[in-house]
Scaffold this motif. Structure first.
Motif, PDB file in Angstrom:
ATOM      1  N   PHE A  43      21.307 -40.542 123.016  1.00  0.00           N
ATOM      2  CA  PHE A  43      22.016 -39.936 122.008  1.00  0.00           C
ATOM      3  C   PHE A  43      20.786 -39.359 120.975  1.00  0.00           C
ATOM      4  CE2 PHE A  43      23.119 -40.314 117.682  1.00  0.00           C
ATOM      5  CZ  PHE A  43      24.165 -39.606 117.510  1.00  0.00           C
ATOM      6  N   PRO A  53      34.649 -46.727  98.907  1.00  0.00           N
ATOM      7  CA  PRO A  53      33.286 -46.995  98.560  1.00  0.00           C
ATOM      8  C   PRO A  53      32.518 -47.350  99.854  1.00  0.00           C
ATOM      9  CG  PRO A  53      34.798 -48.259  96.982  1.00  0.00           C
ATOM     10  CD  PRO A  53      35.549 -47.573  97.930  1.00  0.00           C
ATOM     11  N   ALA A  54      33.050 -47.793 100.750  1.00  0.00           N
ATOM     12  CA  ALA A  54      32.267 -47.919 102.090  1.00  0.00           C
ATOM     13  C   ALA A  54      31.932 -46.504 102.853  1.00  0.00           C
ATOM     14  CB  ALA A  54      33.709 -48.722 102.954  1.00  0.00           C
ATOM     15  N   MET A 103      29.317 -50.848 119.130  1.00  0.00           N
ATOM     16  CA  MET A 103      28.640 -50.454 117.864  1.00  0.00           C
ATOM     17  C   MET A 103      28.394 -48.954 118.221  1.00  0.00           C
ATOM     18  SD  MET A 103      25.950 -53.383 117.075  1.00  0.00           S
ATOM     19  CE  MET A 103      25.264 -53.714 118.573  1.00  0.00           C
ATOM     20  N   ASP A 104      28.111 -48.129 116.949  1.00  0.00           N
ATOM     21  CA  ASP A 104      27.958 -46.728 116.934  1.00  0.00           C
ATOM     22  C   ASP A 104      26.675 -46.355 117.571  1.00  0.00           C
ATOM     23  OD1 ASP A 104      27.497 -44.168 116.229  1.00  0.00           O
ATOM     24  OD2 ASP A 104      28.346 -44.536 114.195  1.00  0.00           O
ATOM     25  N   PRO A 105      26.792 -45.570 118.629  1.00  0.00           N
ATOM     26  CA  PRO A 105      25.511 -45.355 119.254  1.00  0.00           C
ATOM     27  C   PRO A 105      24.466 -44.723 118.500  1.00  0.00           C
ATOM     28  CG  PRO A 105      27.342 -44.572 120.472  1.00  0.00           C
ATOM     29  CD  PRO A 105      27.791 -45.089 119.372  1.00  0.00           C
ATOM     30  N   GLN A 106      24.811 -44.108 117.258  1.00  0.00           N
ATOM     31  CA  GLN A 106      23.893 -43.503 116.274  1.00  0.00           C
ATOM     32  C   GLN A 106      22.996 -44.455 115.710  1.00  0.00           C
ATOM     33  OE1 GLN A 106      24.239 -40.450 112.400  1.00  0.00           O
ATOM     34  NE2 GLN A 106      25.745 -41.780 113.072  1.00  0.00           N
ATOM     35  N   ARG A 111      19.618 -46.030 105.032  1.00  0.00           N
ATOM     36  CA  ARG A 111      19.856 -44.433 104.620  1.00  0.00           C
ATOM     37  C   ARG A 111      19.076 -44.337 103.148  1.00  0.00           C
ATOM     38  NH1 ARG A 111      19.219 -42.101 109.125  1.00  0.00           N
ATOM     39  NH2 ARG A 111      18.607 -44.016 109.561  1.00  0.00           N
ATOM     40  N   GLU A 134      27.406 -50.860 111.011  1.00  0.00           N
ATOM     41  CA  GLU A 134      27.316 -49.546 110.127  1.00  0.00           C
ATOM     42  C   GLU A 134      26.718 -49.849 108.727  1.00  0.00           C
ATOM     43  OE1 GLU A 134      31.356 -47.695 109.806  1.00  0.00           O
ATOM     44  OE2 GLU A 134      30.563 -46.206 108.447  1.00  0.00           O
ATOM     45  N   HIS A 172      30.940 -44.220 100.728  1.00  0.00           N
ATOM     46  CA  HIS A 172      29.828 -43.165  99.649  1.00  0.00           C
ATOM     47  C   HIS A 172      28.806 -42.923 100.229  1.00  0.00           C
ATOM     48  CE1 HIS A 172      32.476 -44.722  95.789  1.00  0.00           C
ATOM     49  NE2 HIS A 172      32.929 -43.495  96.542  1.00  0.00           N
ATOM     50  N   TRP A 173      28.328 -43.816 101.336  1.00  0.00           N
ATOM     51  CA  TRP A 173      26.811 -43.651 101.606  1.00  0.00           C
ATOM     52  C   TRP A 173      26.777 -42.380 102.552  1.00  0.00           C
ATOM     53  CZ3 TRP A 173      25.494 -43.756 107.043  1.00  0.00           C
ATOM     54  CH2 TRP A 173      26.359 -44.036 107.861  1.00  0.00           C
ATOM     55  N   ALA A 221      31.301 -43.472 123.703  1.00  0.00           N
ATOM     56  CA  ALA A 221      30.892 -44.953 123.635  1.00  0.00           C
ATOM     57  C   ALA A 221      31.259 -45.787 124.485  1.00  0.00           C
ATOM     58  CB  ALA A 221      30.862 -45.447 122.165  1.00  0.00           C
ATOM     59  N   TRP A 278      27.481 -52.396 101.147  1.00  0.00           N
ATOM     60  CA  TRP A 278      27.770 -50.862 101.153  1.00  0.00           C
ATOM     61  C   TRP A 278      26.814 -50.363 100.203  1.00  0.00           C
ATOM     62  CZ3 TRP A 278      29.232 -49.060 105.631  1.00  0.00           C
ATOM     63  CH2 TRP A 278      30.072 -49.819 106.239  1.00  0.00           C
ATOM     64  N   PRO A 279      26.051 -49.372 100.346  1.00  0.00           N
ATOM     65  CA  PRO A 279      25.236 -48.732  99.409  1.00  0.00           C
ATOM     66  C   PRO A 279      26.138 -48.273  98.176  1.00  0.00           C
ATOM     67  CG  PRO A 279      24.562 -47.969 101.411  1.00  0.00           C
ATOM     68  CD  PRO A 279      25.838 -48.627 101.628  1.00  0.00           C
ATOM     69  N   PHE A 310      23.099 -49.786 109.084  1.00  0.00           N
ATOM     70  CA  PHE A 310      22.660 -48.397 109.174  1.00  0.00           C
ATOM     71  C   PHE A 310      22.825 -47.714 107.938  1.00  0.00           C
ATOM     72  CE2 PHE A 310      23.305 -43.895 110.182  1.00  0.00           C
ATOM     73  CZ  PHE A 310      22.266 -43.720 110.934  1.00  0.00           C
ATOM     74  N   ALA A 311      23.921 -48.016 107.241  1.00  0.00           N
ATOM     75  CA  ALA A 311      24.022 -47.333 105.706  1.00  0.00           C
ATOM     76  C   ALA A 311      22.893 -47.706 104.858  1.00  0.00           C
ATOM     77  CB  ALA A 311      25.297 -47.667 105.301  1.00  0.00           C
ATOM     78  N   ALA A 318      20.397 -37.453 117.290  1.00  0.00           N
ATOM     79  CA  ALA A 318      20.807 -36.660 116.168  1.00  0.00           C
ATOM     80  C   ALA A 318      20.009 -35.798 115.655  1.00  0.00           C
ATOM     81  CB  ALA A 318      21.478 -37.600 114.963  1.00  0.00           C
ATOM     82  N   VAL A 360      31.483 -39.220 119.313  1.00  0.00           N
ATOM     83  CA  VAL A 360      30.302 -40.168 119.938  1.00  0.00           C
ATOM     84  C   VAL A 360      30.836 -41.377 120.031  1.00  0.00           C
ATOM     85  CG1 VAL A 360      28.237 -41.143 119.523  1.00  0.00           C
ATOM     86  CG2 VAL A 360      28.530 -38.698 118.944  1.00  0.00           C
ATOM     87  N   ASN A 361      31.470 -41.871 118.864  1.00  0.00           N
ATOM     88  CA  ASN A 361      32.139 -43.286 118.664  1.00  0.00           C
ATOM     89  C   ASN A 361      32.940 -43.776 119.631  1.00  0.00           C
ATOM     90  OD1 ASN A 361      30.638 -45.301 117.490  1.00  0.00           O
ATOM     91  ND2 ASN A 361      31.054 -44.300 115.442  1.00  0.00           N
TER      92      ASN A 361
END
Lengths: 284, 284
Positions: free
Chosen positions: A101, A199-200, B94-97, B64, B57, A202-203, A92, B267-268, B60-61, A103, A87-88
């Motif tokens: 789009f 860690p970036a 950016m990510d279309p998601q 979640r 991102e 992990h989500w 894109a 980041w979470p 978005f993360a 999901a 997708v990206n």
């Protein structure tokens, strides 16, 4: 600068599921029809971005004048196989105005209270659009088959319903491109470990991923059954080797390009007199 | 390779509508706060693509894991000013998601049967998303004011409703970025003529464009009135000089980057034990 390395055989042929297809025989590391390496693939991908964007704009433009053509790319895969990357990095480059789009996550309570195609129908692409399904109605014959959430009879009903649904979409002008990104179980392990090491990322990790991973063989059987029951000439399945992300990306780009090229899209003819409008604009 | 040319003063300051702002005083050819040329601007835009994608991102993360932050970019402009180019060249990295794009056309009969914010509310970004409005609720105080489709009292009601609506979105976690792309009347003429000279652009041309063009001064008045009535500290307007497309793009990119940076997105944190999951994955 060296020339681009092109495909020798087109992915719409090499990756298409045909009679007697066996998923178990496909090598997820292969790069069928393509002799280039990663750098060649990345150069090819970048080179075709502009062409993809132009064809998509033609598709969109045509719909403004009554055209009914549209694309639906269905992406299915085991976790970490790279749907997001497709997708990206492939899709894109198209104008967001012309891309729909969607999901599909685990269904909500409301969605569960309807037949499985209810939420799908609401997300199909409008005329002129390129629709992308990140997961799809196929979940209802994949995870549902793996965990026995549907009986064999119910699965048969769903295959039939899917075939009728896709035939109707096709009749309405939609070119459906069905793609399974095929990674190996080992490759998934590497990618899960890489997520855990960053860690970036992990989500993106969930211990539920490991639970589904334990059913790998059952998933492969469910995919094989889905191919056998829902492959059709007008909406064929493609199994894309995806251990090499760069290959999966150029392969899917080729599939979408081929679908758009086959549509023989032309820029809409002016419905006004160009000279007259030119003069009016000059004077305005 | 020479270094990047950065902004000396940030667009969130130089382009912000403040007290006593007069649209008539803004030069659509200017490049406030930026000393570079077109090539410099294009290099800056490309250089910041990755940063923009990473921040999006993170946004978005975060959602979640319960985060409520989100962005809404409102794009308003006269025809040909380059809204589409902003979407394609700035936001498409950016990510279309994580992007919700919505173009507001002339309202349908159903939409007209509701208050003007009905269709807007349905399109606001979900938590974690970057929403983009190509035209917006501001059409209801712009074209409606120009053609007297709304009385002065009704316009007042709408300004108030817009302010309340935007305040509520802001309270719910949305950072609203309002942008007017400001081109000159002469520049619009050149762009309309260029469309007429290129058959691949004819589909974008409509003689209705010329009709609205004839009301140029009234539109500028309507924008001025909209700024005076709907500018707020939390959802301020920015007037972006747009005769130079490259400048408009880097300016809007800076505005979106600043909004994301201000959110201090992290980041979470993993909600699982990384070592344990690593071991389970290794063994799987």
């Amino acid at each position: 600068m060296a020339g681009l390395v092109e495909f020798k055989q087109h992915p719409s042929q090499t990756l298409k599921v045909g009679d007697g297809f066996a998923l178990a025989d496909v090598d997820p590391d292969a790069t069928p029809g393509y002799a280039g390496n990663k750098a060649d693939g990345q150069a090819l991908l970048a080179d075709l971005d502009g062409k993809l964007a132009e064809l998509q704009e033609r598709l969109f433009a045509e719909s403004r004048f009554g055209g009914k053509k549209r694309i639906l790319l269905v992406l299915q895969a085991m976790d970490t196989a790279g749907k997001g990357g497709i997708v990206n990095h492939v899709m894109a480059t198209m104008d967001p105005q012309g891309v729909q789009f969607k999901a599909f996550k685990a269904p909500t309570d409301e969605e569960k209270s309807y037949d499985f195609l209810w939420r799908i129908e609401k997300a199909v692409p409008a005329a002129g659009m390129v629709g992308i399904f990140d997961r799809s109605h196929y979940e209802d014959v994949l995870i549902h088959r793996v965990h026995n959430w549907a009986t064999p009879d119910e699965l048969k009903r769903r295959y039939r319903a899917i075939n009728e649904f896709e035939a109707r979409q096709t009749d309405a002008g939609t070119k459906i491109i069905k793609v399974m990104l095929n990674i190996s179980k080992d490759e998934q392990k590497s990618r899960l470990l890489a997520r855990l090491d960053n860690p970036a990322k992990h989500w993106k990790y969930s211990s539920a991923d490991l639970k589904e991973r334990a059913f790998w063989g059952d998933y492969m059987d469910a995919y094989q059954a889905a191919f056998e029951n829902t492959n059709s000439e007008l909406a064929p399945w493609h199994v894309v080797p995806a251990n090499k992300k760069w290959f999966a990306r150029i392969a899917v780009q080729q599939l979408v390009l081929a679908a758009l090229s086959d549509m023989k899209l032309e820029w809409p003819k002016a419905e006004f007199d160009v000279a007259t409008e030119r003069e009016l604009t000059e004077r305005s």
